[in-house]
Write a protein that holds these residues in place. Structure first.
Motif, PDB file in Angstrom:
ATOM      1  N   GLN A 118      29.287  29.103   6.891  1.00 43.11           N
ATOM      2  CA  GLN A 118      28.045  28.397   7.197  1.00 43.11           C
ATOM      3  C   GLN A 118      27.028  29.346   7.834  1.00 43.11           C
ATOM      4  OE1 GLN A 118      28.624  25.095   9.826  1.00 43.11           O
ATOM      5  NE2 GLN A 118      26.573  24.283   9.535  1.00 43.11           N
ATOM      6  N   GLU A 119      27.496  30.215   8.721  1.00 47.32           N
ATOM      7  CA  GLU A 119      26.580  31.167   9.361  1.00 47.32           C
ATOM      8  C   GLU A 119      26.076  32.196   8.352  1.00 47.32           C
ATOM      9  OE1 GLU A 119      27.834  32.922  13.024  1.00 47.32           O
ATOM     10  OE2 GLU A 119      28.625  31.024  13.783  1.00 47.32           O
ATOM     11  N   VAL A 120      26.929  32.628   7.428  1.00 48.22           N
ATOM     12  CA  VAL A 120      26.508  33.575   6.388  1.00 48.22           C
ATOM     13  C   VAL A 120      25.415  32.938   5.539  1.00 48.22           C
ATOM     14  CG1 VAL A 120      27.272  34.806   4.322  1.00 48.22           C
ATOM     15  CG2 VAL A 120      28.730  34.767   6.356  1.00 48.22           C
ATOM     16  N   LEU A 121      25.624  31.681   5.166  1.00 50.47           N
ATOM     17  CA  LEU A 121      24.631  30.972   4.352  1.00 50.47           C
ATOM     18  C   LEU A 121      23.312  30.831   5.108  1.00 50.47           C
ATOM     19  CD1 LEU A 121      23.998  29.434   1.758  1.00 50.47           C
ATOM     20  CD2 LEU A 121      24.885  27.372   2.856  1.00 50.47           C
ATOM     21  N   LEU A 122      23.388  30.484   6.391  1.00 51.76           N
ATOM     22  CA  LEU A 122      22.168  30.366   7.194  1.00 51.76           C
ATOM     23  C   LEU A 122      21.451  31.710   7.327  1.00 51.76           C
ATOM     24  CD1 LEU A 122      23.357  27.927   9.987  1.00 51.76           C
ATOM     25  CD2 LEU A 122      21.705  27.439   8.176  1.00 51.76           C
ATOM     26  N   ALA A 123      22.205  32.804   7.469  1.00 49.52           N
ATOM     27  CA  ALA A 123      21.592  34.130   7.557  1.00 49.52           C
ATOM     28  C   ALA A 123      20.894  34.484   6.247  1.00 49.52           C
ATOM     29  CB  ALA A 123      22.654  35.170   7.890  1.00 49.52           C
TER      30      ALA A 123
END
Length: 132
Positions: A118-123
């Motif tokens: 999820q954090e990778v996608l947000l980045a």
């Protein structure tokens, strides 16, 4: 608080149960080490010393009486030597186990946690928005 309730609270603590498990495993491990020393190590040492069986080695301090009523008084240094070898082996194995556990803990602490998807996608979304 009743004495039985206090005892139950004490006995059901995690540390007490862990200690009990450790004592049982330690006793079993002690039997294994005793067999290792008595059946494997000491015969090799005895063979290296021209067949001397250390577990039966003793210094006679007083002979047994002729009528057999008074037993001989022995200083059994062979049993002591075997017990010392048991201790050294147990201490060395425990050292190796603790050393292995410490190295595993260091590797776990050194390895960074993987970034959640999820954090990778947000980045990626953030980076795309910056470009516009």
């Amino acid at each position: 608080m009743s004495m039985m309730k206090e005892f139950k609270d004490f006995a059901m603590r995690g540390n007490v149960v862990d200690l009990a498990v450790g004592v049982v495993i330690g006793a079993a491990f002690g039997a294994i080490v005793t067999s290792l020393v008595g059946d494997v190590v000491m015969p090799v040492i005895g063979m290296a010393t021209s067949g001397v069986d250390f577990s039966k080695s003793a210094l006679v301090l007083q002979e047994a009486s002729a009528d057999g009523k008074t037993p001989a008084v022995l200083l059994s240094y062979g049993k002591f030597l075997q017990t010392m070898i048991n201790f050294v082996i147990v201490a060395f194995v425990i050292f190796l186990v603790v050393k292995a556990m410490n190295s595993v803990k260091k590797k776990e602490a050194a390895a960074p946690a993987a970034t959640p998807a999820q954090e990778v996608l947000l980045a990626e979304i953030r980076d795309l928005l910056k470009k516009k």
